[in-house]
Design an enzyme around this catalytic site. Structure first.
Site, PDB file in Angstrom:
ATOM      1  N   VAL A  58       0.494  -1.236   0.068  1.00  0.00           N
ATOM      2  CA  VAL A  58      -0.201  -0.235  -0.002  1.00  0.00           C
ATOM      3  C   VAL A  58       0.993   1.749   0.300  1.00  0.00           C
ATOM      4  O   VAL A  58       0.636   2.352  -0.591  1.00  0.00           O
ATOM      5  CB  VAL A  58      -1.367   0.239   0.662  1.00  0.00           C
ATOM      6  CG1 VAL A  58      -2.208  -1.075   0.985  1.00  0.00           C
ATOM      7  CG2 VAL A  58      -0.811   0.205   2.441  1.00  0.00           C
ATOM      8  N   SER A 136      -9.531   4.985  13.391  1.00  0.00           N
ATOM      9  CA  SER A 136      -9.734   4.313  14.999  1.00  0.00           C
ATOM     10  C   SER A 136     -10.460   4.863  15.926  1.00  0.00           C
ATOM     11  O   SER A 136     -10.671   6.237  16.145  1.00  0.00           O
ATOM     12  CB  SER A 136      -8.598   3.970  15.095  1.00  0.00           C
ATOM     13  OG  SER A 136      -8.215   4.089  16.819  1.00  0.00           O
ATOM     14  N   TYR A 162      -0.005   5.807  16.310  1.00  0.00           N
ATOM     15  CA  TYR A 162      -0.921   5.296  14.981  1.00  0.00           C
ATOM     16  C   TYR A 162      -2.126   6.136  15.663  1.00  0.00           C
ATOM     17  O   TYR A 162      -2.705   5.913  14.627  1.00  0.00           O
ATOM     18  CB  TYR A 162      -0.865   4.048  16.274  1.00  0.00           C
ATOM     19  CG  TYR A 162      -2.181   3.103  15.988  1.00  0.00           C
ATOM     20  CD1 TYR A 162      -2.311   1.959  14.719  1.00  0.00           C
ATOM     21  CD2 TYR A 162      -4.085   3.490  16.772  1.00  0.00           C
ATOM     22  CE1 TYR A 162      -3.522   1.426  14.557  1.00  0.00           C
ATOM     23  CE2 TYR A 162      -4.927   2.663  16.162  1.00  0.00           C
ATOM     24  CZ  TYR A 162      -4.812   1.906  14.783  1.00  0.00           C
ATOM     25  OH  TYR A 162      -5.816   1.365  15.006  1.00  0.00           O
ATOM     26  N   SER A 165      -1.700   8.967  12.741  1.00  0.00           N
ATOM     27  CA  SER A 165      -1.513   7.536  11.624  1.00  0.00           C
ATOM     28  C   SER A 165      -3.690   7.781  10.702  1.00  0.00           C
ATOM     29  O   SER A 165      -4.301   8.359  10.248  1.00  0.00           O
ATOM     30  CB  SER A 165      -1.498   6.957  11.120  1.00  0.00           C
ATOM     31  OG  SER A 165      -2.372   6.124  12.148  1.00  0.00           O
ATOM     32  N   LYS A 166      -4.526   7.561  12.342  1.00  0.00           N
ATOM     33  CA  LYS A 166      -5.284   7.278  12.414  1.00  0.00           C
ATOM     34  C   LYS A 166      -6.947   8.745  11.767  1.00  0.00           C
ATOM     35  O   LYS A 166      -7.599   9.142  11.362  1.00  0.00           O
ATOM     36  CB  LYS A 166      -6.128   6.094  13.478  1.00  0.00           C
ATOM     37  CG  LYS A 166      -4.952   5.247  12.728  1.00  0.00           C
ATOM     38  CD  LYS A 166      -6.353   4.376  11.998  1.00  0.00           C
ATOM     39  CE  LYS A 166      -5.836   2.654  12.052  1.00  0.00           C
ATOM     40  NZ  LYS A 166      -6.245   2.449   9.955  1.00  0.00           N
ATOM     41  N   ILE A 195      -9.972  -4.170  20.021  1.00  0.00           N
ATOM     42  CA  ILE A 195     -10.636  -5.025  18.658  1.00  0.00           C
ATOM     43  C   ILE A 195      -9.781  -6.279  19.097  1.00  0.00           C
ATOM     44  O   ILE A 195      -8.643  -5.978  19.714  1.00  0.00           O
ATOM     45  CB  ILE A 195     -10.615  -5.024  17.361  1.00  0.00           C
ATOM     46  CG1 ILE A 195     -11.650  -3.770  16.829  1.00  0.00           C
ATOM     47  CG2 ILE A 195     -11.208  -6.468  16.992  1.00  0.00           C
ATOM     48  CD1 ILE A 195     -13.348  -4.298  16.980  1.00  0.00           C
TER      49      ILE A 195
END
Length: 251
Positions: A58, A136, A162, A165-166, A195
């Protein structure tokens, strides 16, 4: 089950991961032909006849353009894109290495942008498209750790790269929703809470106890939300960031 995606062609990035695999199977059960892509070729899914594995890095624009062109050439269209590719990362702003920041942003944000950019042209040409990005809760609540109460939580659960980025994925979703709405293409995001997967096995019990629903989510919970946003008759829902977090964060 109602096969409301019969005749539709979907691409799921991150198809080898827990959420990507659950989304792939949900779309296939709803009748879609699904290209399940990952950096390492995904293994076969239960719906083997309608699921086609593909290799995709990606972070490579060339890879994304190549795969989308191949899908259109083989199947005649690309109707649905679900961006589930992503990596987890831990570390506070004070300790995070520059290389880790770059790695996470490259995969989680740039990767989503490149896949969306590649998919836009065929969707606009057909006057139809559904793009669902996996964000997220951490991109909304600035992380679950509470270092003012317990410094150890920051050490175990801090994840600044993280979360950033979300948050970027959420904002990209809003920009694309406006850019593509007039072309019949909806763009939405699903923002899961914690999750239960192999990647969250170390999630602190103290934070798990803060989830009002009393449990962590499952990949199937996320897949059901994505399937809702992919429905052909759901075109008036766009620019939405759908929370799937058991009440952990509400806005």
């Amino acid at each position: 089950m109602l096969r409301e995606l019969e005749g539709k062609v979907a691409l799921v990035t991150g198809g080898a991961g827990a959420i990507g695999a659950a989304v792939t199977e949900a779309l296939a059960r709803a009748g879609a032909t699904v290209i399940c892509a990952d950096k390492v070729m995904p293994s076969a899914h239960a719906e083997q006849a309608s699921v086609h594995p593909a290799q995709l890095d990606v972070t490579s624009q060339e890879d994304s353009v190549r795969l989308v062109a191949d899908i259109v050439a083989r199947h005649g269209a690309l109707d649905i894109l679900v961006n589930a590719a992503g990596v987890v990362s831990f570390g506070s702003a004070a300790t995070l290495a520059e290389s880790e920041w770059d790695r996470v942003l490259d995969i989680n944000l740039k990767g989503v942008f490149l896949a969306c950019q590649a998919a836009m042209a065929p969707m606009k040409a057909n006057g139809f498209g559904r793009i669902v990005n996996i964000g997220s809760v951490v991109g909304k609540n600035a992380g679950n750790a509470r270092p003012w109460l317990d410094a150890a939580e920051q050490a175990r659960a801090g994840n600044v790269a993280y979360g950033v980025s979300k948050a970027g994925v959420h904002m990209l979703t809003l920009f694309l929703a406006k850019e593509l709405a007039a072309h019949g293409v909806s763009v939405n995001a699903v923002a899961p809470g914690p999750i239960a997967t192999s990647m969250t096995s170390g999630f602190p019990d103290a934070l798990r106890a803060l989830i009002p629903a009393g449990r962590m989510g499952t990949p199937a919970d996320v897949a059901r939300a994505a399937l809702f946003l992919c429905a052909p008759d759901n075109g008036f829902v766009t620019g939405e960031i759908l929370d799937v977090n058991g009440g952990m964060y509400c806005d």
